[in-house]
Design a protein around this motif. Structure first.
Motif, PDB file in Angstrom:
ATOM      1  N   ALA A  31      -9.393  -0.463   7.972  1.00 18.27           N
ATOM      2  CA  ALA A  31     -10.612  -1.252   8.118  1.00 18.27           C
ATOM      3  C   ALA A  31     -10.293  -2.746   8.051  1.00 18.27           C
ATOM      4  CB  ALA A  31     -11.619  -0.875   7.038  1.00 18.27           C
ATOM      5  N   GLN A  32      -9.415  -3.122   7.133  1.00 19.97           N
ATOM      6  CA  GLN A  32      -9.036  -4.533   7.023  1.00 19.97           C
ATOM      7  C   GLN A  32      -8.233  -4.979   8.238  1.00 19.97           C
ATOM      8  OE1 GLN A  32      -9.707  -7.054   4.483  1.00 19.97           O
ATOM      9  NE2 GLN A  32      -9.059  -8.079   6.361  1.00 19.97           N
ATOM     10  N   THR A  73       0.824  -1.210   0.000  1.00 20.02           N
ATOM     11  CA  THR A  73       0.000   0.000   0.000  1.00 20.02           C
ATOM     12  C   THR A  73       0.857   1.259   0.000  1.00 20.02           C
ATOM     13  OG1 THR A  73      -1.779  -1.163   1.163  1.00 20.02           O
ATOM     14  CG2 THR A  73      -1.807   1.242   1.259  1.00 20.02           C
ATOM     15  N   PHE A 101      -3.958  -1.750  -0.885  1.00 19.05           N
ATOM     16  CA  PHE A 101      -5.234  -1.079  -0.687  1.00 19.05           C
ATOM     17  C   PHE A 101      -5.211   0.292  -1.357  1.00 19.05           C
ATOM     18  CE2 PHE A 101      -5.093  -4.253   2.612  1.00 19.05           C
ATOM     19  CZ  PHE A 101      -6.393  -4.742   2.648  1.00 19.05           C
ATOM     20  N   GLU A 102      -6.397   0.763  -1.739  1.00 17.71           N
ATOM     21  CA  GLU A 102      -6.494   2.038  -2.434  1.00 17.71           C
ATOM     22  C   GLU A 102      -6.186   3.217  -1.525  1.00 17.71           C
ATOM     23  OE1 GLU A 102      -6.881   2.548  -5.659  1.00 17.71           O
ATOM     24  OE2 GLU A 102      -6.749   0.367  -5.851  1.00 17.71           O
ATOM     25  N   SER A 103      -6.416   3.050  -0.219  1.00 19.23           N
ATOM     26  CA  SER A 103      -6.163   4.152   0.708  1.00 19.23           C
ATOM     27  C   SER A 103      -5.791   3.598   2.070  1.00 19.23           C
ATOM     28  CB  SER A 103      -7.408   5.036   0.848  1.00 19.23           C
ATOM     29  OG  SER A 103      -8.417   4.336   1.569  1.00 19.23           O
ATOM     30  N   ASP A 163      -7.191   4.332   4.798  1.00 17.18           N
ATOM     31  CA  ASP A 163      -8.449   4.045   5.508  1.00 17.18           C
ATOM     32  C   ASP A 163      -8.940   2.635   5.190  1.00 17.18           C
ATOM     33  OD1 ASP A 163      -8.473   6.520   6.699  1.00 17.18           O
ATOM     34  OD2 ASP A 163      -9.859   7.419   5.251  1.00 17.18           O
ATOM     35  N   ASP A 164      -8.815   2.219   3.939  1.00 14.89           N
ATOM     36  CA  ASP A 164      -9.211   0.860   3.571  1.00 14.89           C
ATOM     37  C   ASP A 164      -8.325  -0.165   4.292  1.00 14.89           C
ATOM     38  OD1 ASP A 164     -11.150   1.873   1.896  1.00 14.89           O
ATOM     39  OD2 ASP A 164      -9.911   1.730   0.093  1.00 14.89           O
TER      40      ASP A 164
END
Length: 315
Positions: free
Chosen positions: A293-294, A247, A285-287, A289-290
Motif C-alpha cells: 500500500a505504501q 520489513t 511494516f507490519e505486513s 500488504d502494508d
C-alpha cells in the motif's frame, strides 16, 4: 577527448598546452568554471587543453582509511570533463612516490616538461606537492622562469554558500538533494550494474532493478526517493530505495529502483539512477500488504515528481 595514463612518457603532449589540475570529484559548477577557463585559454592561444586528475582521492593515500566516498565514478568524471571541451585528460596514479615529489619537481618535470605548459589554471584553494607546499604563488613564480602563466579561479558561491565537493557529500549523505542538484548543475546520480536480487519485488508487484555499485561510492541517506533511471540513454521515472529492507529482516545497505511503466530485462546492464526528491524514511511494516500500500503511494508521488513515460537522458 583523449585519455592518457601518466606520468611520463605517457602524459607527454605533442605541443604546448593550457593545463588545469584537480581531483574534480563530482565535476561540480566550481570545477566546471576552472576547467572551462583552461579550455578558453587554450582555444584563444591555439594550445592543447589538458586536464590533469588522479586515479584515487589523494587523501586515501596521504591519510589511509580517511578517503571520502566518491561523488562520481572515474568513468563518469571523465565523461563530464570531456563535455567541457577538454582535448586531453591525464590520469595520474596517486601513490606515495608521487606524493613525495616536491612542488618544484612537479612543476619543472611534469607541467613545464611533459605537458609543455604555457598556461596553468587552478582553483583558488589548490595545493600540490609534498606536504601540500605548492600553491598558486609557486606556479606564478616558477612560471616566470619556465615560460608559462598561471591563474587561479575564485571559489564559487551560490546563495551565500561556498561550493565544494565536501558540502555536496554532506548533503547527499543526509538525503538532502536540493543543494547537490544546484551545486552539480544536475541531479545527483549513482552508476551501477543490475544484478539479481532476492526477487521479492516481483512477488509484491513492483519488480526492482538491484544495483551493484563500485566500492567507495557516495550513497544518499537511507530512505525512499523519486528519481529517474537512465538505461541506454533513455530516462525512466523510478521509485528508488536506499536501505536494508527492514520489513523482511535487515540486509546489507543497497540501492534498488522500480522503473515505472517498464518491463524489459535489465540484468547485467549498466544503469544510472538519478535522485530527484526524498519521499520518506525507510521503515519496517507490519505486513507485506502494508508495504505494498505504501509502495503504491510512493509510485504515485514519483510519477508526479519525475513524470511518466520515457525520454532522452536529461542534460
Amino acid at each position: 577527448m583523449e585519455i592518457r595514463q601518466g606520468p611520463s612518457p605517457h602524459a607527454r603532449t605533442d605541443g604546448p598546452s593550457a593545463v588545469t589540475i584537480g581531483f574534480f570529484d563530482g565535476v561540480h559548477r566550481g570545477h566546471q568554471a576552472v576547467i572551462s577557463t583552461a579550455v578558453g585559454r587554450a582555444r584563444a592561444s591555439g594550445l592543447t587543453s589538458v586536464a590533469v586528475t588522479f586515479d584515487r582521492h589523494p587523501r586515501s593515500v596521504l591519510h589511509p582509511g580517511s578517503g571520502p566516498p566518491l561523488i562520481t565514478t572515474p568513468e563518469r568524471r571523465a565523461e563530464l570533463i570531456a563535455s567541457l571541451g577538454v582535448d586531453v585528460l591525464v590520469v595520474l596514479r596517486f601513490d606515495q612516490e608521487l606524493a613525495s615529489w616536491p612542488a618544484e619537481r612537479f612543476v619543472k618535470e611534469f607541467l613545464a616538461g611533459d605537458l609543455q605548459a604555457r598556461r596553468v589554471v587552478v582553483g583558488a584553494n589548490f595545493t600540490f606537492g609534498n606536504r601540500a607546499l605548492g600553491t598558486i604563488d609557486t606556479l606564478r613564480e616558477m612560471g616566470l622562469e619556465l615560460g608559462f602563466g598561471a591563474e587561479d579561479v575564485s571559489l564559487m558561491e551560490m546563495d551565500g554558500r561556498v561550493l565544494s565537493s565536501s558540502s555536496i557529500r554532506e548533503s547527499v549523505a543526509d538525503g538532502r538533494l536540493a543543494w547537490p542538484t544546484e551545486a552539480l548543475g544536475r541531479p545527483f546520480a549513482v552508476d551501477g550494474r543490475v544484478v539479481t536480487g532476492a526477487g521479492r519485488g516481483v512477488t509484491l508487484g513492483f519488480p526492482t532493478a538491484n544495483l551493484e555499485i563500485p566500492p567507495r561510492m557516495l550513497l544518499p541517506g537511507r530512505g525512499i526517493y523519486a528519481g529517474r533511471a537512465i538505461v541506454s540513454g533513455r530516462a525512466h521515472p523510478a521509485a528508488i530505495d536506499v536501505g536494508t529492507n527492514p520489513t523482511f529482516g535487515d540486509e546489507p545497505l543497497h540501492v534498488e529502483a522500480f522503473l515505472l511503466d517498464f518491463d524489459d530485462d535489465l540484468r547485467d546492464q549498466p544503469i544510472s539512477v538519478q535522485f530527484l526528491e526524498r519521499l520518506r524514511d525507510e521503515v519496517r511494516f507490519e505486513s507485506p500488504d502494508d508495504l505494498v500500500a505504501q509502495m503504491r503511494d510512493d509510485v504515485a508521488r514519483t510519477r508526479a515528481i519525475a513524470g511518466g513515460g520515457t525520454g532522452e537522458e536529461p542534460a
